[in-house]
Design a protein around this motif. Structure first.
Motif, PDB file in Angstrom:
ATOM      1  N   TYR A 191       0.812  -1.210   0.000  1.00 56.02           N
ATOM      2  CA  TYR A 191       0.000   0.000   0.000  1.00 56.02           C
ATOM      3  C   TYR A 191       0.852   1.269   0.000  1.00 56.02           C
ATOM      4  CZ  TYR A 191      -4.082  -2.914   0.852  1.00 56.02           C
ATOM      5  OH  TYR A 191      -5.086  -3.851   0.721  1.00 56.02           O
ATOM      6  N   LEU A 192       2.154   1.117   0.216  1.00 54.90           N
ATOM      7  CA  LEU A 192       3.078   2.244   0.104  1.00 54.90           C
ATOM      8  C   LEU A 192       3.651   2.277  -1.311  1.00 54.90           C
ATOM      9  CD1 LEU A 192       5.080   1.892   3.449  1.00 54.90           C
ATOM     10  CD2 LEU A 192       3.065   3.296   3.002  1.00 54.90           C
ATOM     11  N   VAL A 193       3.891   3.463  -1.798  1.00 55.53           N
ATOM     12  CA  VAL A 193       4.512   3.587  -3.114  1.00 55.53           C
ATOM     13  C   VAL A 193       5.997   3.899  -2.941  1.00 55.53           C
ATOM     14  CG1 VAL A 193       2.375   4.370  -4.180  1.00 55.53           C
ATOM     15  CG2 VAL A 193       3.989   6.072  -3.317  1.00 55.53           C
TER      16      VAL A 193
ATOM     17  N   TRP B 145       6.800  10.196  -0.732  1.00 58.63           N
ATOM     18  CA  TRP B 145       7.284  10.392   0.621  1.00 58.63           C
ATOM     19  C   TRP B 145       7.280  11.867   1.017  1.00 58.63           C
ATOM     20  CZ3 TRP B 145       7.894   6.327   3.708  1.00 58.63           C
ATOM     21  CH2 TRP B 145       8.064   5.075   3.119  1.00 58.63           C
ATOM     22  N   GLN B 146       7.007  12.103   2.303  1.00 60.13           N
ATOM     23  CA  GLN B 146       7.113  13.435   2.880  1.00 60.13           C
ATOM     24  C   GLN B 146       8.003  13.381   4.117  1.00 60.13           C
ATOM     25  OE1 GLN B 146       2.564  13.880   2.786  1.00 60.13           O
ATOM     26  NE2 GLN B 146       3.274  16.002   2.598  1.00 60.13           N
ATOM     27  N   VAL B 147       8.606  14.525   4.431  1.00 60.36           N
ATOM     28  CA  VAL B 147       9.577  14.568   5.529  1.00 60.36           C
ATOM     29  C   VAL B 147       9.358  15.831   6.348  1.00 60.36           C
ATOM     30  CG1 VAL B 147      12.021  14.940   6.057  1.00 60.36           C
ATOM     31  CG2 VAL B 147      11.369  13.193   4.425  1.00 60.36           C
TER      32      VAL B 147
ATOM     33  N   TYR C 152       7.331   9.847   6.043  1.00 60.21           N
ATOM     34  CA  TYR C 152       6.045   9.133   6.056  1.00 60.21           C
ATOM     35  C   TYR C 152       5.330   9.262   4.717  1.00 60.21           C
ATOM     36  CZ  TYR C 152       4.148  13.851   6.579  1.00 60.21           C
ATOM     37  OH  TYR C 152       3.826  15.171   6.377  1.00 60.21           O
ATOM     38  N   GLN C 153       4.311   8.395   4.571  1.00 58.31           N
ATOM     39  CA  GLN C 153       3.345   8.515   3.491  1.00 58.31           C
ATOM     40  C   GLN C 153       1.944   8.619   4.083  1.00 58.31           C
ATOM     41  OE1 GLN C 153       3.538   5.782   0.192  1.00 58.31           O
ATOM     42  NE2 GLN C 153       5.794   5.800   0.153  1.00 58.31           N
ATOM     43  N   THR C 154       1.068   9.267   3.361  1.00 57.36           N
ATOM     44  CA  THR C 154      -0.334   9.368   3.774  1.00 57.36           C
ATOM     45  C   THR C 154      -1.142   8.346   2.982  1.00 57.36           C
ATOM     46  OG1 THR C 154      -0.075  11.716   4.255  1.00 57.36           O
ATOM     47  CG2 THR C 154      -2.325  10.895   3.963  1.00 57.36           C
ATOM     48  N   VAL C 155      -1.829   7.440   3.721  1.00 54.35           N
ATOM     49  CA  VAL C 155      -2.507   6.310   3.101  1.00 54.35           C
ATOM     50  C   VAL C 155      -3.928   6.205   3.670  1.00 54.35           C
ATOM     51  CG1 VAL C 155      -2.411   3.825   2.663  1.00 54.35           C
ATOM     52  CG2 VAL C 155      -0.296   5.115   2.948  1.00 54.35           C
TER      53      VAL C 155
ATOM     54  N   THR D 231      -7.722   7.775   7.100  1.00 53.08           N
ATOM     55  CA  THR D 231      -6.504   8.239   6.429  1.00 53.08           C
ATOM     56  C   THR D 231      -5.434   8.466   7.486  1.00 53.08           C
ATOM     57  OG1 THR D 231      -7.748   9.269   4.631  1.00 53.08           O
ATOM     58  CG2 THR D 231      -5.480  10.011   4.970  1.00 53.08           C
ATOM     59  N   VAL D 232      -4.293   7.823   7.319  1.00 55.49           N
ATOM     60  CA  VAL D 232      -3.244   7.864   8.337  1.00 55.49           C
ATOM     61  C   VAL D 232      -1.894   8.202   7.708  1.00 55.49           C
ATOM     62  CG1 VAL D 232      -4.368   6.219   9.890  1.00 55.49           C
ATOM     63  CG2 VAL D 232      -2.863   5.364   8.081  1.00 55.49           C
ATOM     64  N   GLN D 233      -0.989   8.625   8.568  1.00 54.38           N
ATOM     65  CA  GLN D 233       0.412   8.761   8.201  1.00 54.38           C
ATOM     66  C   GLN D 233       1.140   7.501   8.673  1.00 54.38           C
ATOM     67  OE1 GLN D 233       1.935  12.299  10.017  1.00 54.38           O
ATOM     68  NE2 GLN D 233       0.770  13.689   8.706  1.00 54.38           N
ATOM     69  N   ILE D 234       1.978   6.932   7.816  1.00 56.14           N
ATOM     70  CA  ILE D 234       2.694   5.698   8.141  1.00 56.14           C
ATOM     71  C   ILE D 234       4.158   5.864   7.757  1.00 56.14           C
ATOM     72  CG2 ILE D 234       2.961   3.251   7.568  1.00 56.14           C
ATOM     73  CD1 ILE D 234      -0.004   3.076   7.207  1.00 56.14           C
ATOM     74  N   GLY D 235       5.052   5.571   8.684  1.00 57.87           N
ATOM     75  CA  GLY D 235       6.470   5.678   8.367  1.00 57.87           C
ATOM     76  C   GLY D 235       7.351   5.542   9.575  1.00 57.87           C
ATOM     77  N   LEU D 236       8.408   6.381   9.627  1.00 57.22           N
ATOM     78  CA  LEU D 236       9.388   6.368  10.707  1.00 57.22           C
ATOM     79  C   LEU D 236       9.455   7.743  11.350  1.00 57.22           C
ATOM     80  CD1 LEU D 236      12.475   4.600   9.050  1.00 57.22           C
ATOM     81  CD2 LEU D 236      10.695   3.529  10.428  1.00 57.22           C
TER      82      LEU D 236
END
Length: 681
Positions: free
Chosen positions: A522-524, A547-549, A588-591, A656-661
């Motif tokens: 689901y992440l690009v 990706w966003q930072v 993160y990415q928004t998914v 809708t969530v942010q997913i990442g580190l």
């Protein structure tokens, strides 16, 4: 008439002075070279059979080298900067017969024709204690140069313009120049360079090549010459000051601009374009190329060809090396280990070391502008007190935030071309064998026939086209696979599959089997490959798809092509976290997710858990300012190990969530992350 006479006399004096000046220095390399071998009383009875046992290396008695066509003036160079310290601390060198002999004589007999010497401005503390690492003052440099000149080797000087080690991560200005304006730094570089070269000239060992700075990818003489804060124009001012000083000593001395990351085409071309744009006139593009850090030999070859086509300057490898063993002793703290083979591309053996040396030189010789190479510190023996730094440097290193845990130990002994006891290794034969060998029978010896891959069918990933093999020359290669088309076409959705294939090895057809986990990510851009191979650090995330930072220090988070998790399946790139000051970040990415259970998978590596240079990082799922799920990242048992981390979570409604580190790090804390995946369970 009197005025005319005075004018004639004046012109005569000018002509006479010019003529005398041109005769002041006669290059030692143009004189007949004659020396009597210095055979000492000591003997080393370490045999080839002993080497096989000590280093657990069956290749010690069977080194083979594919021939390379080299010009007569091709540089077969070595960096010998630590040699005086090694000798002063009791290091002894032995030829193949086990006789004690001058190390420069030994190297000369194996085809070495050039010596590189680093120079530090003032590598001593306030109490006069040397910093170690060779304690490379001008006086030490002249002593090394005289030893090289005696046997007819040319000389290359490597000005660091620092009191101690300078590389892409640190370029500290000499302490004596602290607080200087840009104009004062220009003057200081000019005067220091010129006076140093005059000292070498006075000693009869004027160099033939001079580096203006060492691995200056990010600039030099910080803070004034830091590209990130001061730009390329200031750096060009400093480089031109050094080049001017060199050319005033002698126009025949070749000037070098030296960068690390020798397989990073885009980064290098961007830098050298800026140099030309800012009117830096230099003679040689110098590169460091360590395959275990900088990329595959194929990437290096591609980069060389691009540089050759783009620039008029000559090209040389100023630093390269490879490890032949994991062996160590009480006086060593090896940087290289066999864990780095998968990235280095060669086995940790004497044959692997020889093959790497041969291949680097074959690559540089294959381009029109290639002039040669310098193997880094082949004689840095692990003897007591001859370490990369001494106790005298602790205060200096602490101020830079450097790790001082291995103070006093040699870091390069297992990449040397002499055994730990100082005897010539069989791999040193490579320099002569490149020119004389008729060997042409390289064979595949080991082959990976059982593969396991994870592919994202949303991204149209498929099975690898090649499998990994090692040849009889202990170098890694990729062998093409023919997959069963029906089994390959059957992969239509998420699930586990088995696909068979075949590999042709000589007259044999070998079976290959691949266990496949197919999933929908689901992440690009989970491996940071979209947009093509990154060959320069990318810090602008508007260029990074998906990706966003957020970060408190610009550039702490970037994409780079150095050392991805795997180059065979998921590309060249990875996410790097590092800054010279304390930092925090999120990437993160928004998914938008439907109700269900999901698993976030991330691979990462850093220093070992608990070390000061390991950032604190978490996998997280958030909604606005609310953290819904979070799990601390756990690194592997060594810095080179890519550790898989997983965060499993359940969503009960569409959201809708942010997913990442997200994480924090102290100054110089670092980590790499790659192959992000979000799967439904």
């Amino acid at each position: 008439m009197k005025k005319q006479l005075l004018l004639i006399l004046s012109l005569g004096f000018v002509i006479l002075a010019t003529a005398c000046q041109s005769k002041v220095y006669v290059d030692y390399i143009d004189k007949p070279i004659s020396f009597t071998p210095t055979i000492g009383d000591k003997r080393n009875n370490e045999s080839i059979a002993d080497l096989k046992v000590i280093y657990n290396d069956e290749t010690a008695d069977q080194i083979q080298v594919l021939p390379v066509e080299l010009s007569d003036d091709f540089i077969i160079g070595v960096d010998m900067s630590s040699i005086i310290d090694v000798l002063d601390k009791g290091g002894v060198f032995y030829n193949a017969n086990g006789e004690e002999q001058d190390v420069f004589e030994i190297l000369k007999s194996y085809g070495v024709n050039y010596v590189r010497i680093r120079l530090w401005h003032n590598p001593t503390n306030s109490n006069g204690l040397g910093f170690g690492g060779g304690n490379n003052t001008t006086e030490v440099g002249i002593e090394i140069a005289k030893k090289a000149a005696r046997v007819g080797m040319r000389i290359a000087l490597d000005f660091h313009y620092s009191d101690f080690w300078a590389d892409p991560s640190k370029q500290s200005m000499p302490r004596a120049w602290t607080g200087y304006t840009d104009e004062q730094v220009v003057d200081a570089i000019y005067e220091y360079t010129k006076s140093t070269l005059k000292s070498f000239e006075k000693a009869g060992v004027r160099p033939h090549m001079v580096q203006i700075g060492n691995e200056i990818n990010n600039g030099m003489v910080y803070p004034n010459g830091n590209i990130a804060t001061r730009g390329y124009r200031r750096l060009a001012m400093f480089l031109n000051a050094g080049i001017k000083a060199v050319k005033e000593i002698s126009p025949s001395i070749q000037t070098v601009i030296h960068l690390a990351e020798g397989a990073s085409e885009q980064r290098l071309t961007y830098f050298f374009d800026k140099m030309i744009e800012n009117n830096v006139e230099f003679d040689i593009i110098g590169l460091s190329y360590y395959s275990f850090w900088h990329g595959t030999l194929a990437q290096f070859q591609q980069t060389l060809e691009a540089l050759d086509a783009r620039y008029t300057q000559k090209i040389a490898v100023m630093e390269y090396s490879y490890g032949y063993t994991d062996y160590s002793n009480e006086f060593s703290a090896n940087i290289y280990s066999s864990e780095m083979e998968s990235e280095g591309g060669y086995k940790t053996s004497m044959q692997g070391q020889a093959s790497y040396i041969r291949d680097v030189n074959a690559a540089i010789a294959s381009i029109e502008s290639g002039i040669g190479s310098f193997y880094w510190e082949p004689a840095w023996l692990a003897v007591a007190g001859a370490g990369w730094a001494s106790s005298g440097a602790i205060e200096y290193l602490n101020a830079q935030g450097d790790d001082v845990s291995s103070i006093g130990k040699a870091s390069w002994a297992n990449q040397a071309l002499f055994s730990f006891s100082g005897k010539v290794l069989p791999s040193l034969n490579v320099f002569n064998l490149m020119k004389t060998s008729t060997f042409n029978d390289e064979r595949i010896e080991t082959l990976e026939t059982e593969l396991s891959v994870v592919i994202n069918i949303r991204a149209n990933e498929t099975l690898p086209s090649h499998t990994l093999a090692y040849t009889s020359l202990d170098r890694r290669t990729l062998v093409p696979i023919t997959w069963n088309r029906a089994e390959l076409d059957a992969i239509q959705g998420a699930g586990n599959y088995t696909v068979h294939g075949t590999v042709t090895q000589g007259n044999q057809i070998l079976q290959v089997v691949c266990t496949v986990e197919a999933y929908e990510n689901y992440l690009v851009n989970g491996s940071f490959e979209e947009g093509g191979k990154v060959t320069a650090d990318v810090k602008d995330f508007s260029l990074v798809n998906g990706w966003q930072v957020t970060q408190n220090i610009n550039g702490a988070v970037k994409i780079e092509s150095k050392n991805p998790r795997t180059s065979d399946n998921n590309g060249h790139n990875n996410l790097n976290i590092w800054a010279s000051a304390a930092y925090d970040f999120t990437v993160y990415q928004t998914v938008t997710l439907s109700p269900g259970t999901y698993i976030l998978v991330v691979y990462g590596r850093s220093a070992m858990n608990g070390e000061v240079n390991t950032p604190s990082v978490s996998l997280y799922v958030g909604n606005g300012s609310t953290i819904l799920f979070e799990q601390s990242f756990v690194y592997g048992g060594s810095w080179s190990e890519w550790q898989k981390n997983e965060l499993t979570f359940t969503i009960t409604e569409s959201i809708t969530v942010q997913i990442g580190l997200k994480g924090t790090g102290a100054a110089t804390a670092w980590a790499h992350f790659d192959d992000f995946a979000l799967k439904s369970m």
